[in-house]
Write an enzyme that holds these catalytic residues in place. Structure first.
Site, PDB file in Angstrom:
ATOM      1  N   ASP A 298     -30.694 -16.542 -38.508  1.00 12.61           N
ATOM      2  CA  ASP A 298     -30.684 -17.607 -37.506  1.00 12.61           C
ATOM      3  C   ASP A 298     -29.364 -18.339 -37.419  1.00 12.61           C
ATOM      4  O   ASP A 298     -28.707 -18.594 -38.424  1.00 12.61           O
ATOM      5  CB  ASP A 298     -31.811 -18.605 -37.800  1.00 12.61           C
ATOM      6  CG  ASP A 298     -33.169 -18.030 -37.435  1.00 12.61           C
ATOM      7  OD1 ASP A 298     -33.330 -17.612 -36.283  1.00 12.61           O
ATOM      8  OD2 ASP A 298     -34.047 -17.954 -38.325  1.00 12.61           O
TER       9      ASP A 298
ATOM     10  N   GLU B 225     -44.056 -17.682 -29.930  1.00 14.82           N
ATOM     11  CA  GLU B 225     -43.702 -17.317 -31.300  1.00 14.82           C
ATOM     12  C   GLU B 225     -43.639 -18.602 -32.094  1.00 14.82           C
ATOM     13  O   GLU B 225     -42.743 -19.418 -31.885  1.00 14.82           O
ATOM     14  CB  GLU B 225     -42.298 -16.714 -31.345  1.00 14.82           C
ATOM     15  CG  GLU B 225     -42.189 -15.275 -31.005  1.00 14.82           C
ATOM     16  CD  GLU B 225     -40.726 -14.832 -31.102  1.00 14.82           C
ATOM     17  OE1 GLU B 225     -39.968 -15.393 -31.921  1.00 14.82           O
ATOM     18  OE2 GLU B 225     -40.346 -13.944 -30.346  1.00 14.82           O
TER      19      GLU B 225
END
Lengths: 429, 264
Positions: free
Chosen positions: B61, B50
């Site tokens: 995040d 990824e």
């Protein structure tokens, strides 16, 4: 789903009945405002937003909920807020008649309490025990902390480090009210980053926590829901101006950060084609300098914090940090409904720079004995422009969205005042 | 489904292990270094990469990835740089995916991004803040050419899972826990139940992400999932390394440990 305007009994007994949907309202469906709005969120939050949407829609047709909300608006917030004619200030507005919608006189000192109490009641309705909020100027944080104290809920407020410094008074208020204030040191350390951090908390705590978003931004149903709780401003103002002047205003004016005080006022006049809707965003040091928060003047459609809307962004879609002397307007996005109002031409948006806003702050203080918040001062500067444009006999309502106590340190630095005597007010910084 | 991801999962299934999927932001610590690091990951047993497209507001995040993407952005990692990085990865030995928040893709142009990504050798896209409801134009632009991997979360209802898996191609990304990215001492207890709920709705492979950082955690997840996704742990070992050679060694060691872990 088509949005219908909720029927609501007002503190002073007005009942808004069934109203045929306008073209505008028909465009607001399924959480979108034309091409704007929507829900750009992590999958993990989808269930919570669905739950909130359902709770909101069931609450606003529940007479018990409306009764509780209305009682708090009257007995706790102090509604209706007055509409004050500002004759001495109006002398600087081209001879227009100026009325101030006094949201600064609400408990906690701004319009933010209207939404915070509504969402706090929804938090209880959903069986949640903790509220989190982002705040820029601190007014929404204070309002949420206040509602949390009132209803016995836990409260955490996320605030950019830069804002905790320039709005230090409100940090202490929130702490006194029992809230935990979390200083955010990521990114530009302002409102944008506080929202990121609040979302991060929410995704991990969503089972027991409601995120009380403070303005008409974010994923659906927030823009529509916050509008609903702020619409009381416009409903009252419409009634009050008709009582005072026997007619509708020519323009209604508000500052626009996320845009909740503006939507609140505008919503009372949305269907009145003769009433101009004027919003003022923060021009900071000047739109040409790049240091501003003028989303309509210098931004473009994009996705930020869960909604498609006008955003200050670079070629690559990275958010550009905003800048304004006003913490509450220092945000690179704007409510999606404003983007729609902008594109359709129903509302008009302009930027007001720091210096013009601060001059208006000083002027209102000296002519009317009202010290406005710096955010609100942008609307006052806008009203001065609109008054000159529309001329004598024009009738203008300005949303006096908040009081300026929190801003005295910034104002003292700006004007070079604060010493007890013998100091002349400086023109600039 | 694009053929590449299907091949990866067919291959890992046939060798009785879960696929190992590793994340790293392009441009961290530099564009060139990120290419070296990701190719080292592939070399050490990662089956799909990824490539993170750095974004200014990474609200899904945790601290490690926030740090890495801020660093990458300050180093000038634009969308073009990300596509260039994609093109330099060893696509013969691993499937190449891009993980991006939605605004950079929309700003770049949905069709343009799909075309360029395909041309660079990309096989799929993961969009943490794009749910299927808003993904119409993207799905139209990528149909059959690039896989779109949607997420499911412990909070997703069974009805919702049914809809999401219909819109997903390549694999289903099951978030192990309610929270942001970041290494955790335990993988969310809800992960196994979530995977089981997905199995009732789809035959697509299901990969588990969020919180996996060690070989033993990977082994635990591989017992019930088709793929194991690791991100923050790679970022962390690069942050801790004094220089690039040390970072490459650390990444190789971690990838190797995880690759052992995903064997059943």
């Amino acid at each position: 789903m088509i949005l219908s305007r909720p029927v609501r009994t007002q503190p002073f007994g007005i009942v808004e009945g069934e109203i045929k949907l306008t073209t505008y309202e028909t465009a607001i469906s399924a959480g979108h405002f034309g091409p704007y709005g929507g829900r750009f969120v992590p999958e993990a939050l989808t269930a919570a937003l669905d739950e909130l949407d359902a709770a909101f829609r069931s609450a606003i047709i529940d007479p018990d909920f409306i009764d509780r909300l209305t009682k708090l608006e009257v007995s706790y917030t102090g509604r209706p807020s007055p509409l004050t004619k500002a004759d001495r200030f109006a002398e600087h507005c081209g001879g227009a008649r100026i009325y101030l919608k006094r949201e600064d006189l609400n408990h906690t000192g701004s319009h933010k309490i209207n939404n915070a109490i509504g969402q706090a009641l929804l938090t209880q309705r959903m069986g949640k025990t903790r509220m989190i909020a982002e705040t820029g100027a601190g007014q929404h944080g204070v309002a949420t902390a206040t509602a949390a104290a009132l209803l016995g809920l836990d409260c955490t407020v996320f605030m950019g480090e830069e804002d905790t410094r320039r709005q230090a008074l409100n940090v202490v208020r929130m702490q006194l009210l029992g809230a935990e204030v979390f200083s955010v040191t990521a990114g530009s350390r302002t409102l944008k980053d506080a929202i990121n951090e609040a979302m991060r908390d929410w995704v991990a705590s969503v089972e027991k926590t409601h995120y009380v978003l403070g303005t008409v931004t974010g994923p659906a149903p927030f823009p529509e829901m916050v509008r609903y709780f702020q619409a009381i401003v416009g409903r009252e103002a419409r009634e009050q101006i008709q009582a005072a002047e026997g007619r509708l205003p020519d323009a209604v004016v508000a500052c626009v950060g996320g845009g909740s005080n503006a939507i609140g006022l505008f919503s009372g006049f949305m269907d009145d084609a003769t009433v101009q809707l004027r919003g003022y965003e923060a021009g900071g040091d000047g739109v040409e300098t790049g240091r501003h928060a003028a989303r309509f003047a210098a931004g473009s459609p994009g996705v930020l914090h869960g909604a498609r809307t006008y955003v200050m962004q670079d070629t690559w879609g990275q958010t550009i940090a905003s800048h304004s002397i006003s913490a509450g307007l220092d945000y690179p996005g704007v409510g999606p409904e404003h983007s729609w109002l902008h594109d359709t031409g129903r509302a008009k948006y302009e930027a007001v720079n720091d210096d013009e806003a601060m001059a208006a702050l000083a002027l209102l203080s000296r002519t009317e004995g009202i010290i406005p918040a710096i955010e609100t001062a942008h609307a006052l500067a806008g009203a001065m422009r609109v008054g000159r444009e529309l001329g004598p006999d024009s009738l203008i309502i300005v949303n006096l969205s908040g009081r300026g106590d929190k801003d005295v340190a910034t104002a003292a630095r700006w004007f070079g005042i604060g010493a007890p005597a013998g100091i002349e007010m400086a023109e600039g910084r | 489904m694009s053929r590449r991801l299907a091949e990866v999962f067919a291959q890992t299934r046939s060798t009785n292990r879960a696929a190992l999927i590793g994340y790293l932001p392009a441009g961290f610590p530099t564009a060139d270094a990120s290419v070296e690091l990701m190719n080292a990951m592939i070399d050490s047993g990662v089956d799909a990469i990824e490539v993170g497209l750095p974004y200014s507001d990474p609200l899904m995040d945790g601290a490690d990835i926030q740090f890495a993407v801020a660093h990458a952005l300050s180093g000038g990692t634009t969308t073009e740089v990300v596509l260039d990085v994609v093109g330099r990865l060893d696509g013969d030995r691993a499937a190449i995916l891009v993980m991006s928040y939605w605004n950079p893709i929309e700003r770049y142009g949905v069709e343009r991004f799909a075309t360029r990504l395909k041309a660079a050798g990309g096989n799929g896209v993961i969009t943490p803040d794009l749910t299927w409801e808003e993904a119409g134009p993207w799905l139209a632009a990528t149909a059959g050419a690039i896989d779109t991997i949607f997420l499911v979360a412990p909070s997703s209802t069974d009805d919702r899972i049914k809809t999401v898996v219909k819109k997903t191609s390549g694999f289903v990304y099951a978030a192990s826990t309610m929270g942001v990215t970041g290494a955790r001492s335990e993988v969310g207890a809800g992960a196994q139940g979530l995977v089981a709920r997905c199995r009732l709705a789809t035959k697509l492979p299901i990969a588990v992400g969020l919180g996996v950082s060690t070989g033993s955690q990977a082994h635990e997840v591989a017992a019930y999932a088709d793929g194991v996704i690791v991100g923050s742990a790679f970022v962390r070992c690069i942050r801790a390394a004094p220089d690039l050679p040390a970072a490459i060694s650390a990444v190789r060691a971690l990838a190797g440990e995880l690759a052992e872990g995903v064997k059943r």
